[in-house]
Scaffold this motif. Sequence first.
Motif, PDB file in Angstrom:
ATOM      1  N   ILE A  27       0.841  -1.204   0.000  1.00  0.00           N
ATOM      2  CA  ILE A  27       0.000   0.000   0.000  1.00  0.00           C
ATOM      3  C   ILE A  27       0.872   1.248   0.000  1.00  0.00           C
ATOM      4  O   ILE A  27       0.616   2.196  -0.755  1.00  0.00           O
ATOM      5  CB  ILE A  27      -0.968  -0.008   1.208  1.00  0.00           C
ATOM      6  CG1 ILE A  27      -2.005  -1.119   1.025  1.00  0.00           C
ATOM      7  CG2 ILE A  27      -1.636   1.356   1.379  1.00  0.00           C
ATOM      8  CD1 ILE A  27      -2.809  -1.416   2.272  1.00  0.00           C
ATOM      9  N   ASN A  28       1.909   1.250   0.830  1.00  0.00           N
ATOM     10  CA  ASN A  28       2.815   2.408   0.867  1.00  0.00           C
ATOM     11  C   ASN A  28       3.502   2.629  -0.473  1.00  0.00           C
ATOM     12  O   ASN A  28       3.697   3.778  -0.894  1.00  0.00           O
ATOM     13  CB  ASN A  28       3.844   2.256   1.989  1.00  0.00           C
ATOM     14  CG  ASN A  28       3.264   2.583   3.349  1.00  0.00           C
ATOM     15  OD1 ASN A  28       2.363   3.400   3.463  1.00  0.00           O
ATOM     16  ND2 ASN A  28       3.778   1.941   4.372  1.00  0.00           N
ATOM     17  N   THR A  29       3.858   1.554  -1.156  1.00  0.00           N
ATOM     18  CA  THR A  29       4.466   1.667  -2.483  1.00  0.00           C
ATOM     19  C   THR A  29       3.478   2.296  -3.465  1.00  0.00           C
ATOM     20  O   THR A  29       3.846   3.177  -4.256  1.00  0.00           O
ATOM     21  CB  THR A  29       4.929   0.282  -2.980  1.00  0.00           C
ATOM     22  OG1 THR A  29       5.926  -0.220  -2.082  1.00  0.00           O
ATOM     23  CG2 THR A  29       5.498   0.346  -4.384  1.00  0.00           C
ATOM     24  N   ALA A  30       2.225   1.864  -3.411  1.00  0.00           N
ATOM     25  CA  ALA A  30       1.197   2.419  -4.299  1.00  0.00           C
ATOM     26  C   ALA A  30       0.950   3.898  -3.992  1.00  0.00           C
ATOM     27  O   ALA A  30       0.819   4.714  -4.906  1.00  0.00           O
ATOM     28  CB  ALA A  30      -0.096   1.616  -4.171  1.00  0.00           C
ATOM     29  N   ILE A  31       0.914   4.237  -2.715  1.00  0.00           N
ATOM     30  CA  ILE A  31       0.711   5.630  -2.312  1.00  0.00           C
ATOM     31  C   ILE A  31       1.853   6.495  -2.833  1.00  0.00           C
ATOM     32  O   ILE A  31       1.626   7.594  -3.356  1.00  0.00           O
ATOM     33  CB  ILE A  31       0.578   5.741  -0.778  1.00  0.00           C
ATOM     34  CG1 ILE A  31      -0.741   5.131  -0.321  1.00  0.00           C
ATOM     35  CG2 ILE A  31       0.695   7.204  -0.328  1.00  0.00           C
ATOM     36  CD1 ILE A  31      -0.843   4.949   1.185  1.00  0.00           C
ATOM     37  N   ALA A  32       3.069   6.000  -2.716  1.00  0.00           N
ATOM     38  CA  ALA A  32       4.232   6.754  -3.194  1.00  0.00           C
ATOM     39  C   ALA A  32       4.153   6.971  -4.709  1.00  0.00           C
ATOM     40  O   ALA A  32       4.505   8.056  -5.204  1.00  0.00           O
ATOM     41  CB  ALA A  32       5.520   6.032  -2.823  1.00  0.00           C
ATOM     42  N   ASP A  35       1.552   9.645  -5.274  1.00  0.00           N
ATOM     43  CA  ASP A  35       2.109  10.924  -4.825  1.00  0.00           C
ATOM     44  C   ASP A  35       3.094  11.481  -5.856  1.00  0.00           C
ATOM     45  O   ASP A  35       3.106  12.676  -6.133  1.00  0.00           O
ATOM     46  CB  ASP A  35       2.782  10.758  -3.466  1.00  0.00           C
ATOM     47  CG  ASP A  35       3.064  12.083  -2.799  1.00  0.00           C
ATOM     48  OD1 ASP A  35       2.165  12.953  -2.801  1.00  0.00           O
ATOM     49  OD2 ASP A  35       4.182  12.249  -2.286  1.00  0.00           O
ATOM     50  N   LYS A  36       3.880  10.608  -6.432  1.00  0.00           N
ATOM     51  CA  LYS A  36       4.839  11.033  -7.461  1.00  0.00           C
ATOM     52  C   LYS A  36       4.103  11.614  -8.666  1.00  0.00           C
ATOM     53  O   LYS A  36       4.523  12.618  -9.238  1.00  0.00           O
ATOM     54  CB  LYS A  36       5.712   9.849  -7.873  1.00  0.00           C
ATOM     55  CG  LYS A  36       6.802  10.198  -8.843  1.00  0.00           C
ATOM     56  CD  LYS A  36       7.670   8.988  -9.143  1.00  0.00           C
ATOM     57  CE  LYS A  36       8.732   9.332 -10.162  1.00  0.00           C
ATOM     58  NZ  LYS A  36       9.563   8.178 -10.482  1.00  0.00           N
ATOM     59  N   LEU A  37       3.005  10.992  -9.053  1.00  0.00           N
ATOM     60  CA  LEU A  37       2.211  11.501 -10.170  1.00  0.00           C
ATOM     61  C   LEU A  37       1.591  12.858  -9.849  1.00  0.00           C
ATOM     62  O   LEU A  37       1.546  13.750 -10.697  1.00  0.00           O
ATOM     63  CB  LEU A  37       1.112  10.504 -10.553  1.00  0.00           C
ATOM     64  CG  LEU A  37       1.566   9.229 -11.235  1.00  0.00           C
ATOM     65  CD1 LEU A  37       0.385   8.278 -11.406  1.00  0.00           C
ATOM     66  CD2 LEU A  37       2.207   9.534 -12.579  1.00  0.00           C
ATOM     67  N   ILE A  38       1.112  12.996  -8.616  1.00  0.00           N
ATOM     68  CA  ILE A  38       0.499  14.267  -8.208  1.00  0.00           C
ATOM     69  C   ILE A  38       1.521  15.391  -8.287  1.00  0.00           C
ATOM     70  O   ILE A  38       1.206  16.498  -8.714  1.00  0.00           O
ATOM     71  CB  ILE A  38      -0.063  14.168  -6.769  1.00  0.00           C
ATOM     72  CG1 ILE A  38      -1.281  13.256  -6.736  1.00  0.00           C
ATOM     73  CG2 ILE A  38      -0.447  15.542  -6.239  1.00  0.00           C
ATOM     74  CD1 ILE A  38      -1.767  12.961  -5.334  1.00  0.00           C
ATOM     75  N   ARG A  58      -5.914  12.280   3.609  1.00  0.00           N
ATOM     76  CA  ARG A  58      -6.284  10.875   3.845  1.00  0.00           C
ATOM     77  C   ARG A  58      -5.047   9.995   4.024  1.00  0.00           C
ATOM     78  O   ARG A  58      -5.024   9.090   4.852  1.00  0.00           O
ATOM     79  CB  ARG A  58      -7.138  10.349   2.697  1.00  0.00           C
ATOM     80  CG  ARG A  58      -8.506  10.975   2.640  1.00  0.00           C
ATOM     81  CD  ARG A  58      -9.278  10.519   1.406  1.00  0.00           C
ATOM     82  NE  ARG A  58     -10.466  11.296   1.219  1.00  0.00           N
ATOM     83  CZ  ARG A  58     -11.640  11.011   1.768  1.00  0.00           C
ATOM     84  NH1 ARG A  58     -11.774   9.957   2.537  1.00  0.00           N
ATOM     85  NH2 ARG A  58     -12.695  11.778   1.548  1.00  0.00           N
ATOM     86  N   MET A  59      -4.017  10.270   3.261  1.00  0.00           N
ATOM     87  CA  MET A  59      -2.800   9.462   3.383  1.00  0.00           C
ATOM     88  C   MET A  59      -2.085   9.744   4.699  1.00  0.00           C
ATOM     89  O   MET A  59      -1.454   8.857   5.270  1.00  0.00           O
ATOM     90  CB  MET A  59      -1.867   9.705   2.198  1.00  0.00           C
ATOM     91  CG  MET A  59      -2.425   9.245   0.855  1.00  0.00           C
ATOM     92  SD  MET A  59      -3.095   7.547   0.841  1.00  0.00           S
ATOM     93  CE  MET A  59      -4.857   7.845   0.950  1.00  0.00           C
ATOM     94  N   GLY A  60      -2.221  10.968   5.200  1.00  0.00           N
ATOM     95  CA  GLY A  60      -1.669  11.273   6.528  1.00  0.00           C
ATOM     96  C   GLY A  60      -2.356  10.444   7.604  1.00  0.00           C
ATOM     97  O   GLY A  60      -1.702   9.887   8.488  1.00  0.00           O
ATOM     98  N   ALA A  61      -3.689  10.353   7.513  1.00  0.00           N
ATOM     99  CA  ALA A  61      -4.442   9.537   8.476  1.00  0.00           C
ATOM    100  C   ALA A  61      -4.060   8.068   8.347  1.00  0.00           C
ATOM    101  O   ALA A  61      -3.881   7.363   9.351  1.00  0.00           O
ATOM    102  CB  ALA A  61      -5.945   9.722   8.255  1.00  0.00           C
ATOM    103  N   LEU A  62      -3.913   7.616   7.121  1.00  0.00           N
ATOM    104  CA  LEU A  62      -3.512   6.223   6.897  1.00  0.00           C
ATOM    105  C   LEU A  62      -2.100   5.977   7.436  1.00  0.00           C
ATOM    106  O   LEU A  62      -1.836   4.941   8.053  1.00  0.00           O
ATOM    107  CB  LEU A  62      -3.580   5.901   5.406  1.00  0.00           C
ATOM    108  CG  LEU A  62      -3.456   4.446   4.997  1.00  0.00           C
ATOM    109  CD1 LEU A  62      -4.513   3.582   5.671  1.00  0.00           C
ATOM    110  CD2 LEU A  62      -3.569   4.319   3.489  1.00  0.00           C
TER     111      LEU A  62
END
Length: 94
Positions: A27-32, A35-38, A58-62
């Motif tokens: 999940i952290n890999t997917a979030i990263a 985030d890179k795309l954003i 939301r990612m901060g809460a996660l």
Amino acid sequence: MGIPDEDKLGYICRQDMNSVETSVSAINTAIAAVDKLINSNTWVGSAADAWGNDFHGRMGALGRLFGSYKAEEDRLVAKAQKDQSDMDRKRMGV
């Protein structure tokens, strides 16, 4: 070589928590990747900014939830070990 009776539930609990840790890592890999795309100007404008702010909130809460993982793992393993000990004592009539 088998697992000693007194640690069977603790061992199973640790295996389960290892599965959780593997999933958290994925999940952290997917979030990263998102985030890179954003942050790469793929999508710009007020809608992108609003979505990005919501995403980061939301990612901060996660992230905080994932940060509580180790303490919860320790608590669950300790409980599994205590439960196993209680079952062993009961089985042995102690």
